[in-house]
Design a protein around this motif. Structure first.
Motif, short mmCIF file in Angstrom:
data_model
loop_
_atom_site.label_atom_id
_atom_site.label_comp_id
_atom_site.label_asym_id
_atom_site.label_seq_id
_atom_site.Cartn_x
_atom_site.Cartn_y
_atom_site.Cartn_z
N TYR A 108 3.40 34.90 -10.30
CA TYR A 108 2.39 35.20 -9.89
C TYR A 108 2.27 36.46 -9.40
CZ TYR A 108 0.74 30.28 -9.69
OH TYR A 108 0.20 29.10 -9.81
N THR A 109 1.14 37.50 -10.01
CA THR A 109 0.82 38.72 -9.49
C THR A 109 -0.07 39.03 -8.74
OG1 THR A 109 1.58 39.39 -12.00
CG2 THR A 109 0.66 41.19 -10.45
N GLY A 129 -2.40 49.84 -6.65
CA GLY A 129 -2.07 50.98 -7.56
C GLY A 129 -2.52 51.52 -8.84
N VAL A 130 -3.02 50.35 -9.40
CA VAL A 130 -3.27 50.53 -10.85
C VAL A 130 -4.77 50.35 -10.95
CG1 VAL A 130 -3.31 49.67 -13.35
CG2 VAL A 130 -1.12 49.39 -11.71
N GLU A 131 -5.60 51.31 -11.36
CA GLU A 131 -7.29 51.15 -11.57
C GLU A 131 -7.43 50.67 -13.04
OE1 GLU A 131 -9.47 54.33 -9.63
OE2 GLU A 131 -8.02 54.52 -8.36
N ILE A 132 -6.87 49.69 -13.33
CA ILE A 132 -7.56 49.00 -14.65
C ILE A 132 -7.96 47.87 -14.39
CG2 ILE A 132 -6.66 48.12 -16.99
CD1 ILE A 132 -4.41 50.42 -16.84
N ASP A 133 -9.32 47.53 -14.78
CA ASP A 133 -9.95 46.40 -14.53
C ASP A 133 -9.46 45.27 -15.45
OD1 ASP A 133 -11.68 47.70 -12.82
OD2 ASP A 133 -13.32 47.70 -14.22
N ILE A 134 -9.13 43.84 -14.74
CA ILE A 134 -8.49 42.81 -15.42
C ILE A 134 -9.48 41.66 -15.24
CG2 ILE A 134 -6.75 41.32 -15.61
CD1 ILE A 134 -4.94 43.30 -14.31
N PHE A 135 -10.16 41.16 -16.29
CA PHE A 135 -10.98 40.17 -16.61
C PHE A 135 -10.54 38.70 -16.04
CE2 PHE A 135 -13.15 36.54 -18.66
CZ PHE A 135 -14.35 36.82 -18.50
N VAL A 136 -11.60 38.44 -15.08
CA VAL A 136 -11.22 36.86 -14.46
C VAL A 136 -12.56 35.96 -14.62
CG1 VAL A 136 -11.93 37.60 -12.05
CG2 VAL A 136 -10.42 35.62 -12.21
N HIS A 137 -12.44 34.80 -15.09
CA HIS A 137 -13.30 33.86 -15.40
C HIS A 137 -13.61 32.99 -14.25
CE1 HIS A 137 -16.02 31.02 -17.26
NE2 HIS A 137 -16.19 31.86 -18.10
N ALA A 138 -14.87 32.51 -13.78
CA ALA A 138 -15.17 31.78 -12.82
C ALA A 138 -14.39 30.39 -12.74
CB ALA A 138 -16.69 31.52 -12.73
N GLU A 156 -3.52 35.69 -5.74
CA GLU A 156 -2.13 35.80 -6.78
C GLU A 156 -2.60 34.99 -7.96
OE1 GLU A 156 1.60 35.41 -5.06
OE2 GLU A 156 0.61 34.78 -3.28
N VAL A 157 -2.23 35.79 -9.14
CA VAL A 157 -2.74 35.09 -10.43
C VAL A 157 -1.61 35.50 -11.54
CG1 VAL A 157 -4.96 35.83 -10.00
CG2 VAL A 157 -3.50 37.52 -11.27
N VAL A 158 -1.77 34.60 -12.63
CA VAL A 158 -0.95 34.80 -13.83
C VAL A 158 -1.65 35.57 -14.87
CG1 VAL A 158 0.29 33.61 -15.54
CG2 VAL A 158 0.43 32.67 -13.24
N LEU A 159 -1.25 36.66 -15.40
CA LEU A 159 -1.84 37.37 -16.20
C LEU A 159 -1.56 37.02 -17.55
CD1 LEU A 159 -1.64 40.86 -14.34
CD2 LEU A 159 -3.60 39.29 -14.57
N VAL A 171 -5.07 31.17 -11.51
CA VAL A 171 -5.04 31.69 -10.18
C VAL A 171 -4.50 30.59 -9.24
CG1 VAL A 171 -6.54 32.43 -8.18
CG2 VAL A 171 -7.55 32.59 -10.52
N LYS A 172 -3.48 31.06 -8.38
CA LYS A 172 -2.71 30.37 -7.43
C LYS A 172 -3.74 29.60 -6.42
CE LYS A 172 1.25 30.45 -4.52
NZ LYS A 172 2.30 31.37 -3.96
N PRO A 173 -3.53 28.26 -6.23
CA PRO A 173 -4.39 27.44 -5.49
C PRO A 173 -4.61 28.13 -4.25
CG PRO A 173 -3.05 25.98 -6.72
CD PRO A 173 -2.33 27.62 -7.10
N ARG A 174 -5.77 28.03 -3.56
CA ARG A 174 -5.91 28.37 -2.37
C ARG A 174 -5.51 27.70 -1.48
NH1 ARG A 174 -12.20 29.48 -0.70
NH2 ARG A 174 -11.71 30.75 0.98
N GLN A 175 -4.95 28.28 -0.15
CA GLN A 175 -4.34 27.52 0.86
C GLN A 175 -5.36 27.18 1.87
OE1 GLN A 175 -1.15 26.60 0.48
NE2 GLN A 175 -1.19 27.27 -1.47
N GLY A 176 -5.20 25.74 2.25
CA GLY A 176 -6.12 25.66 3.53
C GLY A 176 -7.51 25.58 3.29
#
Length: 176
Positions: A108-109, A129-138, A156-159, A171-176
């Motif tokens: 995970y990143t 620190g990286v200003e590159i947009d990375i797409f995420v779907h709903a 935290e995500v897997v790219l 996307v890492k599952p939400r805790q709680g």
């Protein structure tokens, strides 16, 4: 209320002629419920252009998602709006599903949600620190338990890489 029953062959609806397609998934948007297949070969030269892939065909096959560039063999029919998948014969399984079944540990990143539009069903994240947009779907966010998410939220995500660049595949599952 009783259903009408066909009493003779002439009462039966005419079967739509099908064309066998071997190709690749061009794209699939699970929020919209459809995507398209690019045919590499077909059993009928009359099939030209892309073939629509509806989520109902995926469900009938036992999946809910198709990875971009996944190999697929299906039957297609020509309808009023063009060629559409009628039946999936075989398809490469989604990469995230296979990895989960194998118990693969993902790397995970950490990222920050920059922007998200629920109506459109997508948004963008950025690495520190990286200003590159990375797409995420709903769908990726929903599957991790994020129904409502605000800009600035750390996740935290897997790219992965797609035809349009880097994107969030998990996307890492939400805790709680």
């Amino acid at each position: 209320m009783a259903k009408a029953v066909a009493t003779s062959e002439s009462d039966m609806p005419a079967a739509e002629p099908v064309v066998r397609v071997i190709g690749r998934v061009k794209w699939f948007d699970s929020a919209k419920g459809y995507g398209f297949i690019v045919a590499d070969s077909t059993s009928d030269a009359a099939l030209t252009g892309d073939v629509m892939l509806h989520v109902s065909c995926l469900r009938d096959y036992g999946e809910t998602y198709a990875d971009e560039d996944a190999r697929i063999v299906c039957d297609a029919v020509q309808r009023e709006r063009g060629w559409q998948t009628a039946h999936i014969i075989e398809m490469e399984r989604p990469r995230a599903v296979i990895a989960r079944e194998k118990g693969v540990d993902f790397e995970y990143t950490p990222v920050t949600l920059k922007w998200f539009n629920r109506t459109r069903g997508y948004g963008f994240v950025q690495r520190d620190g990286v200003e590159i947009d990375i797409f995420v779907h709903a769908v990726a966010l929903r599957q991790a338990g994020y129904e409502d998410i605000e800009p600035g939220t750390r996740i935290e995500v897997v790219l992965g890489k797609g035809s349009k660049g880097e994107n969030v595949t998990l996307v890492k599952p939400r805790q709680g």
